[in-house]
Design an enzyme around this catalytic site. Structure first.
Site, PDB file in Angstrom:
ATOM      1  N   HIS A  94       0.862  -1.184   0.000  1.00 53.74           N
ATOM      2  CA  HIS A  94       0.000   0.000   0.000  1.00 53.74           C
ATOM      3  C   HIS A  94       0.896   1.231   0.000  1.00 53.74           C
ATOM      4  O   HIS A  94       1.849   1.303   0.777  1.00 53.74           O
ATOM      5  CB  HIS A  94      -0.906   0.012   1.236  1.00 53.74           C
ATOM      6  CG  HIS A  94      -1.697   1.280   1.372  1.00 53.74           C
ATOM      7  ND1 HIS A  94      -2.481   1.781   0.349  1.00 53.74           N
ATOM      8  CD2 HIS A  94      -1.815   2.165   2.398  1.00 53.74           C
ATOM      9  CE1 HIS A  94      -3.047   2.902   0.750  1.00 53.74           C
ATOM     10  NE2 HIS A  94      -2.658   3.169   1.976  1.00 53.74           N
ATOM     11  N   HIS A  96       0.864   5.781  -1.057  1.00 55.96           N
ATOM     12  CA  HIS A  96       0.129   6.952  -1.525  1.00 55.96           C
ATOM     13  C   HIS A  96       0.913   7.555  -2.686  1.00 55.96           C
ATOM     14  O   HIS A  96       1.058   8.778  -2.776  1.00 55.96           O
ATOM     15  CB  HIS A  96      -0.055   7.975  -0.406  1.00 55.96           C
ATOM     16  CG  HIS A  96      -0.973   7.516   0.688  1.00 55.96           C
ATOM     17  ND1 HIS A  96      -1.295   8.290   1.763  1.00 55.96           N
ATOM     18  CD2 HIS A  96      -1.649   6.341   0.859  1.00 55.96           C
ATOM     19  CE1 HIS A  96      -2.123   7.615   2.577  1.00 55.96           C
ATOM     20  NE2 HIS A  96      -2.339   6.430   2.042  1.00 55.96           N
ATOM     21  N   ASP A 119       0.247  -5.323 -20.191  1.00 57.54           N
ATOM     22  CA  ASP A 119       1.197  -6.372 -19.795  1.00 57.54           C
ATOM     23  C   ASP A 119       0.973  -6.825 -18.350  1.00 57.54           C
ATOM     24  O   ASP A 119       1.296  -7.955 -17.992  1.00 57.54           O
ATOM     25  CB  ASP A 119       2.642  -5.863 -19.911  1.00 57.54           C
ATOM     26  CG  ASP A 119       3.158  -5.918 -21.342  1.00 57.54           C
ATOM     27  OD1 ASP A 119       2.630  -6.702 -22.147  1.00 57.54           O
ATOM     28  OD2 ASP A 119       4.111  -5.168 -21.641  1.00 57.54           O
ATOM     29  N   HIS A 168      -8.291   7.936  -1.456  1.00 55.14           N
ATOM     30  CA  HIS A 168      -7.247   7.360  -0.623  1.00 55.14           C
ATOM     31  C   HIS A 168      -6.008   7.021  -1.454  1.00 55.14           C
ATOM     32  O   HIS A 168      -5.129   7.863  -1.606  1.00 55.14           O
ATOM     33  CB  HIS A 168      -7.822   6.144   0.128  1.00 55.14           C
ATOM     34  CG  HIS A 168      -6.874   5.546   1.100  1.00 55.14           C
ATOM     35  ND1 HIS A 168      -7.173   4.446   1.847  1.00 55.14           N
ATOM     36  CD2 HIS A 168      -5.599   5.886   1.431  1.00 55.14           C
ATOM     37  CE1 HIS A 168      -6.140   4.140   2.616  1.00 55.14           C
ATOM     38  NE2 HIS A 168      -5.183   5.002   2.374  1.00 55.14           N
ATOM     39  N   TYR A 226       6.008 -15.034 -23.226  1.00 55.11           N
ATOM     40  CA  TYR A 226       6.932 -13.914 -23.043  1.00 55.11           C
ATOM     41  C   TYR A 226       8.066 -14.310 -22.101  1.00 55.11           C
ATOM     42  O   TYR A 226       7.850 -15.005 -21.116  1.00 55.11           O
ATOM     43  CB  TYR A 226       6.158 -12.725 -22.473  1.00 55.11           C
ATOM     44  CG  TYR A 226       6.994 -11.529 -22.119  1.00 55.11           C
ATOM     45  CD1 TYR A 226       7.250 -10.534 -23.046  1.00 55.11           C
ATOM     46  CD2 TYR A 226       7.549 -11.405 -20.839  1.00 55.11           C
ATOM     47  CE1 TYR A 226       8.027  -9.425 -22.723  1.00 55.11           C
ATOM     48  CE2 TYR A 226       8.329 -10.305 -20.510  1.00 55.11           C
ATOM     49  CZ  TYR A 226       8.555  -9.324 -21.464  1.00 55.11           C
ATOM     50  OH  TYR A 226       9.326  -8.240 -21.123  1.00 55.11           O
TER      51      TYR A 226
HETATM   52 ZN   LIG Z   1      -3.177   4.822   3.060  1.00 57.30          ZN
END
Ligand SMILES: [Zn+2]
Length: 230
Positions: A94, A96, A119, A168, A226
């Site tokens: 996660h 930002h 891809d 977010h 690939y």
């Molecule tokens: Zn966050």
């Protein structure tokens, strides 16, 4: 406990500032040991340049801390829900990161404008709704996870290893922490290029479906050819 995995996830976390995906202490990577049912995650609020492999926090899938001197990332309940719902993933990221978060804040899914996107991500990278007042006030991070896993009850989490949460930012995943970071880096590039495409050409259309299919399926699934694989 889980020394190898801690080292791997420490290195994956250190890749976030290296690739320009995080500012200050924002962002987190986790990785899971499926046999033991335990995952390791970055501690909350420790600056990247002070982070050490042994600082990684060990958690179980009920959200209990199993080992570690620090508190885990505040986003840990989101990671728990994703690990429970996506049995074949081994790592979650996660951030930002600026471009992907700009799409999330605009409440827009990222259309597939070209082969770089195709891809890695099959179709548009979805932007999910913002949580409602109750969902935000009570168990916010868990509800973020449930919103994501709900969406992927009807959609393939392996063909789309990324999602945007409105207002977010992005979550990505992969077979391990390293692959999840790789997908986060690609997502940021794809988000940047898509924004530029729309600025250069306000009428830009998604890439033709056959081109998207070609690029996705030559790298993924049964007939993939690939690279230097088998
Ligand atoms: Zn966050």
């Amino acid at each position: 406990m889980l020394a190898e995995l801690k080292k791997e996830i420490y290195l994956a976390n250190m890749d976030l500032p290296k690739y320009g995906l995080v500012t200050f202490t924002w962002g987190n990577v986790s990785g899971i040991d499926r046999e033991k049912g335990l995952f390791v995650i970055k501690p909350s609020g420790v600056p990247y340049d002070e982070l050490k492999p042994e600082d990684m926090v060990v958690m179980d899938l009920e959200g209990n801390k199993v080992e570690g001197k620090y508190n885990p990332s505040s986003d840990t309940p989101t990671h728990v829900e994703l690990y429970k719902a996506f049995p074949e993933i081994g790592g979650i990221v996660h951030t930002h990161s600026s471009w992907a978060t700009s799409w999330a804040q605009s409440g827009r899914s990222i259309p597939c404008y070209g082969t770089t996107h195709a891809d890695y991500f099959y179709g548009e990278v979805p932007c999910l709704r913002c949580l409602n007042k109750d969902e935000i006030e009570d168990a916010y991070e868990k509800n973020t996870g449930l919103l994501i896993t709900d969406y992927f009850k009807e959609n393939d989490y392996k063909a789309m290893p990324a999602v945007l949460c409105k207002n977010h930012g992005p979550f990505t995943w992969g077979k391990d922490g390293h692959e999840a970071v790789h997908n986060a880096v690609v997502l940021e590039e794809v988000a940047k290029m898509a924004a530029r495409c729309e600025r250069i050409n306000g009428q830009v259309e998604p890439a033709p479906q056959e081109l998207q299919d070609k690029h996705y399926y030559r790298k993924h699934g049964e007939g993939a050819y690939y690279g230097q694989g088998k």
